[in-house]
Write an enzyme that holds these catalytic residues in place. Sequence first.
Site, PDB file in Angstrom:
ATOM      1  N   GLN A  71       0.826  -1.208   0.000  1.00  0.00           N
ATOM      2  CA  GLN A  71       0.000   0.000   0.000  1.00  0.00           C
ATOM      3  C   GLN A  71       0.864   1.264   0.000  1.00  0.00           C
ATOM      4  OE1 GLN A  71      -2.229   1.661   3.449  1.00  0.00           O
ATOM      5  NE2 GLN A  71      -4.055   1.055   2.317  1.00  0.00           N
ATOM      6  N   CYS A 102      -6.229   7.190   5.247  1.00  0.00           N
ATOM      7  CA  CYS A 102      -5.501   7.507   6.481  1.00  0.00           C
ATOM      8  C   CYS A 102      -5.931   8.858   7.047  1.00  0.00           C
ATOM      9  CB  CYS A 102      -4.000   7.511   6.229  1.00  0.00           C
ATOM     10  SG  CYS A 102      -3.112   7.901   7.760  1.00  0.00           S
ATOM     11  N   LYS A 141      -8.194   1.958  -1.120  1.00  0.00           N
ATOM     12  CA  LYS A 141      -8.861   1.847   0.177  1.00  0.00           C
ATOM     13  C   LYS A 141      -9.267   3.247   0.591  1.00  0.00           C
ATOM     14  CE  LYS A 141      -8.215  -0.077   4.805  1.00  0.00           C
ATOM     15  NZ  LYS A 141      -7.854   1.072   5.656  1.00  0.00           N
TER      16      LYS A 141
HETATM   17  C1  LIG Z   1      -2.978   0.910  14.423  1.00  0.00           C
HETATM   18  C2  LIG Z   1      -3.663   1.102  13.096  1.00  0.00           C
HETATM   19  C3  LIG Z   1      -2.906   1.380  11.974  1.00  0.00           C
HETATM   20  C4  LIG Z   1      -3.524   1.544  10.719  1.00  0.00           C
HETATM   21  N1  LIG Z   1      -2.745   1.737   9.615  1.00  0.00           N
HETATM   22  C5  LIG Z   1      -3.338   1.787   8.384  1.00  0.00           C
HETATM   23  C6  LIG Z   1      -2.554   1.832   7.202  1.00  0.00           C
HETATM   24  O1  LIG Z   1      -1.318   1.826   7.228  1.00  0.00           O
HETATM   25  N2  LIG Z   1      -3.220   1.866   6.006  1.00  0.00           N
HETATM   26  C7  LIG Z   1      -4.587   1.855   5.918  1.00  0.00           C
HETATM   27  O2  LIG Z   1      -5.143   1.872   4.829  1.00  0.00           O
HETATM   28  N3  LIG Z   1      -5.342   1.794   7.032  1.00  0.00           N
HETATM   29  C8  LIG Z   1      -4.754   1.745   8.249  1.00  0.00           C
HETATM   30  N4  LIG Z   1      -5.536   1.601   9.362  1.00  0.00           N
HETATM   31  C9  LIG Z   1      -7.002   1.457   9.210  1.00  0.00           C
HETATM   32  C10 LIG Z   1      -7.377  -0.024   9.102  1.00  0.00           C
HETATM   33  O3  LIG Z   1      -6.805  -0.626   7.962  1.00  0.00           O
HETATM   34  C11 LIG Z   1      -8.916  -0.204   9.038  1.00  0.00           C
HETATM   35  O4  LIG Z   1      -9.401   0.449   7.899  1.00  0.00           O
HETATM   36  C12 LIG Z   1      -9.613   0.370  10.258  1.00  0.00           C
HETATM   37  O5  LIG Z   1      -8.937   0.007  11.460  1.00  0.00           O
HETATM   38  C13 LIG Z   1     -11.071  -0.098  10.325  1.00  0.00           C
HETATM   39  O6  LIG Z   1     -11.148  -1.497  10.348  1.00  0.00           O
HETATM   40  P1  LIG Z   1     -11.373  -2.323  11.736  1.00  0.00           P
HETATM   41  O7  LIG Z   1     -12.640  -1.784  12.361  1.00  0.00           O
HETATM   42  O8  LIG Z   1     -11.481  -3.745  11.314  1.00  0.00           O
HETATM   43  O9  LIG Z   1     -10.186  -2.025  12.606  1.00  0.00           O
HETATM   44  C14 LIG Z   1      -4.943   1.464  10.610  1.00  0.00           C
HETATM   45  C15 LIG Z   1      -5.692   1.216  11.759  1.00  0.00           C
HETATM   46  C16 LIG Z   1      -5.084   1.026  12.986  1.00  0.00           C
HETATM   47  C17 LIG Z   1      -5.925   0.725  14.192  1.00  0.00           C
END
Ligand SMILES: Cc1cc2nc3c(=O)[nH]c(=O)nc-3n(C[C@H](O)[C@H](O)[C@H](O)COP(=O)(O)O)c2cc1C
Length: 327
Positions: A71, A102, A141
């Site tokens: 990504q 992000c 995304k």
């Molecule tokens: C610690 C952390 C780091 C994340 N880093 C990224 C990232 O590098 N790229 C991205 O697209 N989303 C990132 N996200 C978002 C997650 O990919 C995801 O979209 C978000 O947590 C919602 O999904 P969930 O409810 O299953 O956690 C991050 C989320 C968390 C909690």
Amino acid sequence: MQLPYPSVRPFPLLLAPMAGVSEAPYRQICRRMGADVVLSEFLSSEAIRRRIRNTLEGAEFEEVERPIGIQIYGADPNAMAEAARLITEHYRPEFVDINFGCPVKKVVQRNGGSGCLRDLDQVQRIIRAVVGATHLPVTVKTRSGWSDASRDPVSIALRMQDAGARAVTLHARTRTQMFSGRADWDEIAGVVEALDIPVIGNGDVTTAEDIVRMRSHTGCAGIMIGRGAFGNPWLFRDGQALLAGEPLPSRPDPRERFEVALEHARLALRLQGDTRKTVIEFRKHLGWYTKGLHGASDLRQRLFRVESIAEAEAIFLAYLDPVAQVA
Ligand SMILES: Cc1cc2nc3c(=O)[nH]c(=O)nc-3n(C[C@H](O)[C@H](O)[C@H](O)COP(=O)(O)O)c2cc1C
């Protein structure tokens, strides 16, 4: 509606890209537990372009992790294209994913990540530039919009599809929401309805039952799981069982949890270096693996102080057999 990555199962479960969490060691654990596809953490296209070592290390992976997407993020289409080209040539993942989700201030201030969602023409320029720079499928995304006022996931996703994205993952929250409130699964259903390309649902899936519910609620083509997998790679195993119509496997007992935690830790030492820094950064995983166990908070407090994985192992052994440890 073909998925842009090879998947052995028709309805893939993906490990979400998560900075500081979805690194190679955890990706390997999750693949073994039933994740069909994994993604790298987000990597700055500017840093890739400048060959910054730390960033390039984030693009490294081992064969067992495939299929994998790398990504990238950034607001400059030229830098994004150059990054995609370099990633394609040097790392050869199955696909390149663009981060438009992000919410972190440092990133959005430079119009990276969800910052791009304020200018959809720019979003399209970025996607087109990346698509033109690689023969690999390009996926995106996104969040549902920048703010409540501009929340319009269907229009956003349609623009992404038009620009050449081969799949869209929707984290159904806005940037201004950060992680508050609940992801709006109705919005995922709306985007599924409107698009011709596969839509991957994301947001607030924490149990195997949630996986089945999100699939039936939204009609999505796959599900991406983030925080629900913290210390719980078994979520992929359990989700695959329910999706296959099999009974839910029994919860892993403390011994199994500790075994997997230590396996994960050893992978971290091998892949990220046998250093104090690796151990310190691994402490959060140790804490997550103990969530819900009897006496977890005391256990966690001790695990948050370990300086080596041998220390963590000793704490686990003492937990499993306190009598033997005293003797
Ligand atoms: C610690 C952390 C780091 C994340 N880093 C990224 C990232 O590098 N790229 C991205 O697209 N989303 C990132 N996200 C978002 C997650 O990919 C995801 O979209 C978000 O947590 C919602 O999904 P969930 O409810 O299953 O956690 C991050 C989320 C968390 C909690």
